[in-house]
Design a protein around this motif. Sequence first.
Motif, mmCIF file in Angstrom:
data_model
loop_
_atom_site.group_PDB
_atom_site.id
_atom_site.type_symbol
_atom_site.label_atom_id
_atom_site.label_comp_id
_atom_site.label_asym_id
_atom_site.label_seq_id
_atom_site.Cartn_x
_atom_site.Cartn_y
_atom_site.Cartn_z
ATOM 1 N N VAL A 102 29.855 -41.788 0.845
ATOM 2 C CA VAL A 102 30.523 -43.009 1.307
ATOM 3 C C VAL A 102 29.707 -43.668 2.421
ATOM 4 C CG1 VAL A 102 32.594 -43.924 2.413
ATOM 5 C CG2 VAL A 102 32.806 -42.167 0.651
ATOM 6 N N LEU A 103 29.267 -42.874 3.378
ATOM 7 C CA LEU A 103 28.485 -43.427 4.485
ATOM 8 C C LEU A 103 27.128 -43.930 4.015
ATOM 9 C CD1 LEU A 103 29.303 -40.899 7.352
ATOM 10 C CD2 LEU A 103 30.201 -43.204 7.016
ATOM 11 N N TYR A 104 26.564 -43.270 3.002
ATOM 12 C CA TYR A 104 25.296 -43.758 2.463
ATOM 13 C C TYR A 104 25.469 -45.131 1.826
ATOM 14 C CZ TYR A 104 21.227 -44.395 -0.480
ATOM 15 O OH TYR A 104 20.114 -44.935 -1.094
ATOM 16 N N GLN A 105 26.586 -45.343 1.139
ATOM 17 C CA GLN A 105 26.834 -46.654 0.535
ATOM 18 C C GLN A 105 26.970 -47.729 1.605
ATOM 19 O OE1 GLN A 105 26.514 -47.158 -2.679
ATOM 20 N NE2 GLN A 105 26.205 -44.962 -2.980
ATOM 21 N N PRO A 124 19.826 -42.117 11.337
ATOM 22 C CA PRO A 124 20.151 -40.923 12.131
ATOM 23 C C PRO A 124 21.587 -40.922 12.634
ATOM 24 C CG PRO A 124 18.005 -41.780 12.774
ATOM 25 C CD PRO A 124 18.623 -42.785 11.850
ATOM 26 N N LEU A 125 22.116 -42.093 12.966
ATOM 27 C CA LEU A 125 23.498 -42.161 13.436
ATOM 28 C C LEU A 125 24.484 -41.854 12.315
ATOM 29 C CD1 LEU A 125 23.586 -45.230 15.852
ATOM 30 C CD2 LEU A 125 23.502 -42.804 16.405
ATOM 31 N N VAL A 126 24.187 -42.314 11.101
ATOM 32 C CA VAL A 126 25.059 -42.016 9.960
ATOM 33 C C VAL A 126 25.123 -40.511 9.715
ATOM 34 C CG1 VAL A 126 25.278 -42.224 7.450
ATOM 35 C CG2 VAL A 126 24.793 -44.242 8.827
ATOM 36 N N ILE A 127 23.951 -39.874 9.726
ATOM 37 C CA ILE A 127 23.900 -38.433 9.475
ATOM 38 C C ILE A 127 24.565 -37.654 10.605
ATOM 39 C CG2 ILE A 127 22.347 -36.461 9.192
ATOM 40 C CD1 ILE A 127 20.343 -38.395 7.904
ATOM 41 N N SER A 128 24.222 -37.992 11.842
ATOM 42 C CA SER A 128 24.763 -37.246 12.981
ATOM 43 C C SER A 128 26.263 -37.461 13.139
ATOM 44 C CB SER A 128 24.032 -37.647 14.267
ATOM 45 O OG SER A 128 24.154 -39.042 14.505
ATOM 46 N N SER A 129 26.754 -38.682 12.875
ATOM 47 C CA SER A 129 28.195 -38.924 12.998
ATOM 48 C C SER A 129 28.973 -38.127 11.956
ATOM 49 C CB SER A 129 28.495 -40.419 12.867
ATOM 50 O OG SER A 129 28.091 -40.905 11.601
ATOM 51 N N THR A 130 28.408 -37.997 10.747
ATOM 52 C CA THR A 130 29.053 -37.191 9.709
ATOM 53 C C THR A 130 29.133 -35.731 10.127
ATOM 54 O OG1 THR A 130 28.192 -38.682 8.005
ATOM 55 C CG2 THR A 130 29.006 -36.545 7.281
ATOM 56 N N LEU A 131 28.007 -35.196 10.598
ATOM 57 C CA LEU A 131 27.967 -33.793 11.006
ATOM 58 C C LEU A 131 28.904 -33.536 12.183
ATOM 59 C CD1 LEU A 131 24.136 -33.055 10.739
ATOM 60 C CD2 LEU A 131 25.936 -32.328 9.177
ATOM 61 N N LEU A 132 28.911 -34.448 13.150
ATOM 62 C CA LEU A 132 29.773 -34.262 14.316
ATOM 63 C C LEU A 132 31.248 -34.292 13.937
ATOM 64 C CD1 LEU A 132 27.890 -36.403 17.002
ATOM 65 C CD2 LEU A 132 28.218 -33.922 17.012
ATOM 66 N N PHE A 133 31.616 -35.172 13.008
ATOM 67 C CA PHE A 133 33.013 -35.226 12.569
ATOM 68 C C PHE A 133 33.404 -33.910 11.892
ATOM 69 C CE2 PHE A 133 36.525 -36.274 9.747
ATOM 70 C CZ PHE A 133 37.353 -37.013 10.582
ATOM 71 N N PHE A 134 32.533 -33.381 11.030
ATOM 72 C CA PHE A 134 32.810 -32.109 10.367
ATOM 73 C C PHE A 134 32.932 -30.979 11.385
ATOM 74 C CE2 PHE A 134 30.709 -33.507 6.135
ATOM 75 C CZ PHE A 134 31.885 -34.133 5.770
ATOM 76 N N ILE A 135 32.068 -30.990 12.387
ATOM 77 C CA ILE A 135 32.112 -29.951 13.418
ATOM 78 C C ILE A 135 33.426 -30.037 14.194
ATOM 79 C CG2 ILE A 135 31.057 -29.147 15.574
ATOM 80 C CD1 ILE A 135 28.357 -30.034 14.429
ATOM 81 N N GLY A 136 33.871 -31.268 14.491
ATOM 82 C CA GLY A 136 35.136 -31.431 15.191
ATOM 83 C C GLY A 136 36.309 -30.909 14.390
ATOM 84 N N VAL A 137 36.324 -31.189 13.090
ATOM 85 C CA VAL A 137 37.395 -30.689 12.219
ATOM 86 C C VAL A 137 37.365 -29.163 12.158
ATOM 87 C CG1 VAL A 137 38.203 -30.597 9.827
ATOM 88 C CG2 VAL A 137 37.553 -32.787 10.837
ATOM 89 N N ALA A 138 36.171 -28.595 11.985
ATOM 90 C CA ALA A 138 36.045 -27.138 11.925
ATOM 91 C C ALA A 138 36.457 -26.488 13.247
ATOM 92 C CB ALA A 138 34.596 -26.758 11.585
ATOM 93 N N PHE A 139 36.124 -27.125 14.368
ATOM 94 C CA PHE A 139 36.487 -26.597 15.676
ATOM 95 C C PHE A 139 38.013 -26.555 15.837
ATOM 96 C CE2 PHE A 139 37.441 -27.138 20.207
ATOM 97 C CZ PHE A 139 36.686 -26.118 20.764
ATOM 98 N N SER A 140 38.686 -27.612 15.411
ATOM 99 C CA SER A 140 40.142 -27.631 15.526
ATOM 100 C C SER A 140 40.780 -26.579 14.624
ATOM 101 C CB SER A 140 40.681 -29.023 15.187
ATOM 102 O OG SER A 140 40.417 -29.346 13.827
ATOM 103 N N TYR A 141 40.221 -26.378 13.431
ATOM 104 C CA TYR A 141 40.813 -25.429 12.474
ATOM 105 C C TYR A 141 40.587 -23.980 12.899
ATOM 106 C CZ TYR A 141 41.745 -22.998 8.066
ATOM 107 O OH TYR A 141 42.244 -22.149 7.107
ATOM 108 N N TYR A 142 39.349 -23.655 13.244
ATOM 109 C CA TYR A 142 39.004 -22.258 13.500
ATOM 110 C C TYR A 142 39.264 -21.814 14.940
ATOM 111 C CZ TYR A 142 36.750 -22.083 8.939
ATOM 112 O OH TYR A 142 36.511 -22.114 7.587
ATOM 113 N N VAL A 143 39.260 -22.734 15.880
ATOM 114 C CA VAL A 143 39.391 -22.352 17.289
ATOM 115 C C VAL A 143 40.734 -22.782 17.862
ATOM 116 C CG1 VAL A 143 38.406 -22.588 19.593
ATOM 117 C CG2 VAL A 143 36.888 -22.486 17.603
ATOM 118 N N VAL A 144 41.069 -24.055 17.689
ATOM 119 C CA VAL A 144 42.244 -24.605 18.369
ATOM 120 C C VAL A 144 43.556 -24.166 17.709
ATOM 121 C CG1 VAL A 144 43.404 -26.718 19.104
ATOM 122 C CG2 VAL A 144 40.920 -26.567 19.180
#
Length: 267
Positions: A102-105, A124-144
């Motif tokens: 989606v972000l590539y489109q 670089p912002l498209v790639i990094s924003s995607t990775l950061l969003f995934f990391i935030g979701v994973a952080f909330s699921y596994y840690v919070v």
Amino acid sequence: MSDPHSTGGDKPDELAGTEQPFVQHLMELRDRMIKAVIAIGIAAGILALFPGPGALYDLMAAPLVASLPKGATLIATNVVSPFVVPIKILFMAAFMIALPVVLYQVWAFIAPGLYSHEKKLVMPLVISSTLLFFIGVAFSYYVVFGQVFKFIQSFAPKSITAAPDIEEYLNFVLGMFMAFGLAFEVPIAVILLVRMGVLTVAQLREYRGYFWVAAAIGTALVTPPDAGSMIMLLAVVGGLYEVGILAAQMFLKSTKAPDTDTEVTKS
């Protein structure tokens, strides 16, 4: 006679001749959106076959179920909830899996209107924003989640049997995923503010104290009522703010117009 597409001096505008009719832009936007929807549909089809909507919900509910008293389960107070809620989770997971496409489109649609030095910033912002969003979701699921649910259950009287509703839990999870996913986008927001000239790196450092106060208020509003999750999110957001300041300095150097130094020297 000077070139009408000149950007100053003798250097021609590299975007000259790339203009397209408005209708053609709309058609391209439609095609890009269709491709994005197809990507989400393919991901949803695969997830429907394996592991399936029910298994996806069980996976999402695992942190809560682990903190419930022995024998307690989630309940459905709405007749169609056992069907609708897993389907919603299926499409949520499909969207996240298809997010890079989606972000590539989006990138492919706006790229022709950007200068070469601006393209160095966007991808670089498209790639990094995607990775950061995934990391935030994973952080909330596994840690919070584990910390939050243990805290809530520790306050429950013994006379109360916990039986959370599946729709309420879905809304809670979506809110937490969105809060932590967006919180991890702080470096991207900082970079964009500096790159667009809204703020300077020096101002970001100067306003650091105000940011911490605002971040503390924001985390208190979006996190559950336990100090642990609030402190974790506040520490993450604050750390990412500092990372954003450092990243903004690097992006300014690597994405500035190639003739900036020359024009400054001439002036």
